[in-house]
Design a protein around this motif. Structure first.
Motif, mmCIF file in Angstrom:
data_model
loop_
_atom_site.group_PDB
_atom_site.id
_atom_site.type_symbol
_atom_site.label_atom_id
_atom_site.label_comp_id
_atom_site.label_asym_id
_atom_site.label_seq_id
_atom_site.Cartn_x
_atom_site.Cartn_y
_atom_site.Cartn_z
ATOM 1 N N ILE A 1 0.841 -1.202 0.000
ATOM 2 C CA ILE A 1 0.000 0.000 0.000
ATOM 3 C C ILE A 1 0.873 1.248 0.000
ATOM 4 C CG2 ILE A 1 -1.668 1.340 1.349
ATOM 5 C CD1 ILE A 1 -2.772 -1.392 2.340
ATOM 6 N N CYS A 2 1.912 1.252 0.828
ATOM 7 C CA CYS A 2 2.813 2.405 0.917
ATOM 8 C C CYS A 2 3.485 2.690 -0.428
ATOM 9 C CB CYS A 2 3.868 2.144 1.995
ATOM 10 S SG CYS A 2 5.072 3.468 2.194
ATOM 11 N N ALA A 3 3.847 1.649 -1.167
ATOM 12 C CA ALA A 3 4.563 1.817 -2.438
ATOM 13 C C ALA A 3 3.782 2.641 -3.450
ATOM 14 C CB ALA A 3 4.906 0.447 -3.029
ATOM 15 N N GLN A 4 2.459 2.671 -3.330
ATOM 16 C CA GLN A 4 1.641 3.392 -4.311
ATOM 17 C C GLN A 4 1.815 4.913 -4.202
ATOM 18 O OE1 GLN A 4 0.573 1.079 -6.356
ATOM 19 N NE2 GLN A 4 1.314 -0.307 -4.750
ATOM 20 N N PHE A 5 2.281 5.398 -3.064
ATOM 21 C CA PHE A 5 2.467 6.837 -2.900
ATOM 22 C C PHE A 5 3.608 7.371 -3.756
ATOM 23 C CE2 PHE A 5 -0.012 5.746 0.796
ATOM 24 C CZ PHE A 5 -0.815 6.858 1.008
ATOM 25 N N GLY A 6 4.464 6.479 -4.259
ATOM 26 C CA GLY A 6 5.538 6.927 -5.139
ATOM 27 C C GLY A 6 5.036 7.537 -6.433
ATOM 28 N N VAL A 7 3.824 7.182 -6.848
ATOM 29 C CA VAL A 7 3.249 7.755 -8.070
ATOM 30 C C VAL A 7 3.057 9.268 -7.911
ATOM 31 C CG1 VAL A 7 1.258 7.707 -9.623
ATOM 32 C CG2 VAL A 7 2.128 5.576 -8.634
ATOM 33 N N ILE A 8 2.693 9.692 -6.709
ATOM 34 C CA ILE A 8 2.533 11.134 -6.455
ATOM 35 C C ILE A 8 3.864 11.841 -6.633
ATOM 36 C CG2 ILE A 8 1.820 12.869 -4.764
ATOM 37 C CD1 ILE A 8 0.070 10.723 -3.462
ATOM 38 N N GLY A 9 4.950 11.203 -6.196
ATOM 39 C CA GLY A 9 6.274 11.796 -6.367
ATOM 40 C C GLY A 9 6.640 11.973 -7.830
ATOM 41 N N ILE A 10 6.317 10.990 -8.654
ATOM 42 C CA ILE A 10 6.593 11.088 -10.092
ATOM 43 C C ILE A 10 5.856 12.279 -10.697
ATOM 44 C CG2 ILE A 10 6.236 9.942 -12.316
ATOM 45 C CD1 ILE A 10 6.629 7.259 -10.827
ATOM 46 N N ILE A 11 4.592 12.432 -10.352
ATOM 47 C CA ILE A 11 3.792 13.550 -10.871
ATOM 48 C C ILE A 11 4.373 14.888 -10.420
ATOM 49 C CG2 ILE A 11 1.524 14.657 -10.785
ATOM 50 C CD1 ILE A 11 0.335 11.802 -10.482
ATOM 51 N N ALA A 12 4.799 14.967 -9.157
ATOM 52 C CA ALA A 12 5.340 16.224 -8.632
ATOM 53 C C ALA A 12 6.637 16.608 -9.338
ATOM 54 C CB ALA A 12 5.562 16.100 -7.125
ATOM 55 N N PHE A 13 7.530 15.656 -9.575
ATOM 56 C CA PHE A 13 8.770 15.971 -10.296
ATOM 57 C C PHE A 13 8.475 16.422 -11.730
ATOM 58 C CE2 PHE A 13 11.203 13.296 -7.138
ATOM 59 C CZ PHE A 13 12.021 14.321 -6.705
ATOM 60 N N TRP A 14 7.473 15.839 -12.352
ATOM 61 C CA TRP A 14 7.094 16.260 -13.700
ATOM 62 C C TRP A 14 6.573 17.700 -13.676
ATOM 63 C CZ3 TRP A 14 2.051 17.301 -15.681
ATOM 64 C CH2 TRP A 14 2.016 17.536 -17.055
ATOM 65 N N LEU A 15 5.756 18.047 -12.695
ATOM 66 C CA LEU A 15 5.268 19.415 -12.575
ATOM 67 C C LEU A 15 6.419 20.392 -12.307
ATOM 68 C CD1 LEU A 15 2.027 18.782 -10.468
ATOM 69 C CD2 LEU A 15 2.145 19.481 -12.872
ATOM 70 N N ALA A 16 7.398 19.956 -11.515
ATOM 71 C CA ALA A 16 8.562 20.808 -11.256
ATOM 72 C C ALA A 16 9.336 21.079 -12.546
ATOM 73 C CB ALA A 16 9.474 20.140 -10.230
ATOM 74 N N SER A 17 9.468 20.077 -13.400
ATOM 75 C CA SER A 17 10.192 20.262 -14.655
ATOM 76 C C SER A 17 9.486 21.258 -15.570
ATOM 77 C CB SER A 17 10.362 18.918 -15.376
ATOM 78 O OG SER A 17 9.134 18.457 -15.914
ATOM 79 N N ARG A 18 8.178 21.393 -15.416
ATOM 80 C CA ARG A 18 7.393 22.304 -16.261
ATOM 81 C C ARG A 18 7.663 23.769 -15.935
ATOM 82 N NH1 ARG A 18 3.498 20.666 -20.166
ATOM 83 N NH2 ARG A 18 1.949 22.014 -19.194
ATOM 84 N N CYS A 19 8.036 24.071 -14.689
ATOM 85 C CA CYS A 19 8.250 25.482 -14.316
ATOM 86 C C CYS A 19 9.683 25.765 -13.872
ATOM 87 C CB CYS A 19 7.269 25.894 -13.216
ATOM 88 S SG CYS A 19 7.238 24.839 -11.769
ATOM 89 N N LEU A 20 10.592 24.792 -13.986
ATOM 90 C CA LEU A 20 11.964 24.984 -13.523
ATOM 91 C C LEU A 20 12.678 26.105 -14.268
ATOM 92 C CD1 LEU A 20 14.367 23.985 -11.783
ATOM 93 C CD2 LEU A 20 14.976 22.490 -13.700
#
Length: 435
Positions: free
Chosen positions: A397-416
């Motif tokens: 169950i805990c491992a599924q939270f890593g998907v949120i991290g992937i999305i956040a890094f992608w959003l960071a790349s959009r405004c870096l």
């Protein structure tokens, strides 16, 4: 980029980086020694998984991240080397004291003391490294420093399990704590405090922002907050599941404490160190084409690691699972060096220690503070239905939270690039105003 007014030989810079990396290794030896000792401590004191998660996670994290911000503000103005040396003395001493406790409350207080000391370790070290190494080398240097995490985990697992099996868990705390106090003295005598902001324009390096000014700038940097969220969710999985890996291997795979220590020393220590280094090294190489590679690398690593990680948690095949876990550790640790390098690139030199502290506040409060407690609590809730395998399903169950991290890094790349450009314009404006 201006030439620094004070420079050091490559050999001395590498020596300082090695010294600070060893300090960080002590940080994680003393932090993670509790993880390998959880099962004998649980049996000795009659604890639940939730109490173990609180002990290795939230109780440590709350003081670590809270004290980290004022200490980092001090480090942006004071002697960073002396702060690191003092911090190492405190957390190593409190680790040794952990072996003397008689009950859960005393152990909880001792771990809080470890957290207080470790709050003064990383932000001042990050700031020093950014002054020793040029911006083009910074992600690599910070990644080398960050390998201290996995070097510490490796030695903590390797020696903690063996010492506990031979002499008991109390002696393990004492043996790993005392050497850190000795190394703190060596650091104080051999490492020089670098000139602050020596790679920036003189006016930029001399700028002394207030705490309010630093926080106000960080609030405007969308890329920083997405990086913080991406790192925190990656750490939520890393700390949440990582802190229970020894217990998982003992309960679900029938391994002994010594066997777990050796296996995880090799898997987490070697693969984690290599992945952390490669994240920064490849980021520095690829960033010549596009600086967003600093954030695209963590995304690629996490995406590739996700399917095999699920298999590791499901399978009953112990040796194949350990080999696959090594690949997962390598890929999932790409994020740390690039995250630190980009966070420092977004702010002036005199804000770097505090910026690291704010980044670590978010990362550790969510990742270290909530991850292990979440896994332990869910395991307790599932124990009536699944027995010893409750930990397996909690970690899935805990491992599924890593998907949120992937999305956040992608959003960071959009405004870096936009945020980096704004920071460069502000730095140029301050230089012109002071000239």
């Amino acid at each position: 980029m201006p030439s620094p007014t004070q420079d050091y030989s490559p050999g001395y810079k590498h020596f300082v980086l090695a010294m600070l990396t060893v300090v960080y290794a002590f940080n994680f030896i003393d932090r993670q020694i509790l993880v390998i000792l959880q099962e004998p401590i649980k049996a000795d004191m009659g604890l639940s998984d939730a109490q173990l998660g609180l002990l290795s996670g939230f109780s440590f994290a709350i003081i670590y991240v809270t004290a980290g911000i004022p200490i980092a503000y001090w480090a942006d103005r004071g002697n960073r080397r002396n702060i690191v040396s003092l911090a190492l003395t405190v957390w190593s001493g409190m680790t040794a004291v952990s072996g003397l406790v008689q009950n859960y409350a005393q152990l909880l207080l001792a771990r809080i003391g470890v957290g207080l000391g470790e709050a003064g370790g990383s932000p001042p070290s990050h700031s020093m490294i950014s002054d020793y190494y040029s911006p083009e080398q910074r992600a690599t240097a910070l990644s080398v420093y960050s390998t201290g995490i996995y070097i510490g985990i490796m030695f903590g697992f390797l020696f903690g399990g063996a010492i506990a099996d031979a002499f008991g868990w109390r002696m393990a705390f004492f043996i790993v704590g005392v050497p850190g106090v000795i190394f703190a003295i060596l650091l104080r005598l051999t490492v020089k405090e670098p000139q602050r902001g020596r790679w920036e324009q003189a006016a930029e390096a001399a700028h002394k922002p207030s705490l309010r000014e630093t926080i106000a700038l960080l609030k405007r940097l969308r890329a920083f907050w997405y990086i913080a969220i991406g790192g925190s969710m990656t750490a939520f999985v890393s700390y949440g599941n990582g802190n229970f890996l020894p217990s998982f291997l003992i309960r679900s795979h029938g391994m002994s404490l010594t066997e777990v220590g050796i296996a995880l020393a090799l898997v987490s220590g070697v693969a984690g160190s290599l992945g952390t280094f490669l994240g920064g090294y490849l980021g520095d190489k690829l960033a010549h084409r596009d600086r967003r590679w600093y954030l695209w690398l963590p995304i690629l690593g996490a995406l590739i690691a996700y399917p095999p990680y699920l298999w590791v948690l499901i399978t009953d095949q112990t040796m194949p699972a350990l080999f696959m876990l090594a690949l997962v550790q390598l890929l999932s640790t790409f994020y740390l060096g690039p995250s630190l390098a980009m966070s420092h690139a977004l702010v002036p030199p005199a804000m770097r220690a505090l910026t690291s502290a704010v980044l670590f506040f978010v990362l550790n409060m969510i990742g270290l503070g909530m991850g292990p407690f979440f896994v332990g609590l869910v395991s307790d809730l599932l124990s009536a239905q699944f027995g010893d395998d409750s930990l397996r399903y909690s970690m899935l169950i805990c491992a599924q939270f890593g998907v949120i991290g992937i999305i956040a890094f992608w959003l960071a790349s959009r405004c870096l690039l936009e945020d980096l450009g704004a920071q460069e314009q502000e730095a140029l404006a301050r230089t012109r105003a002071d000239s």
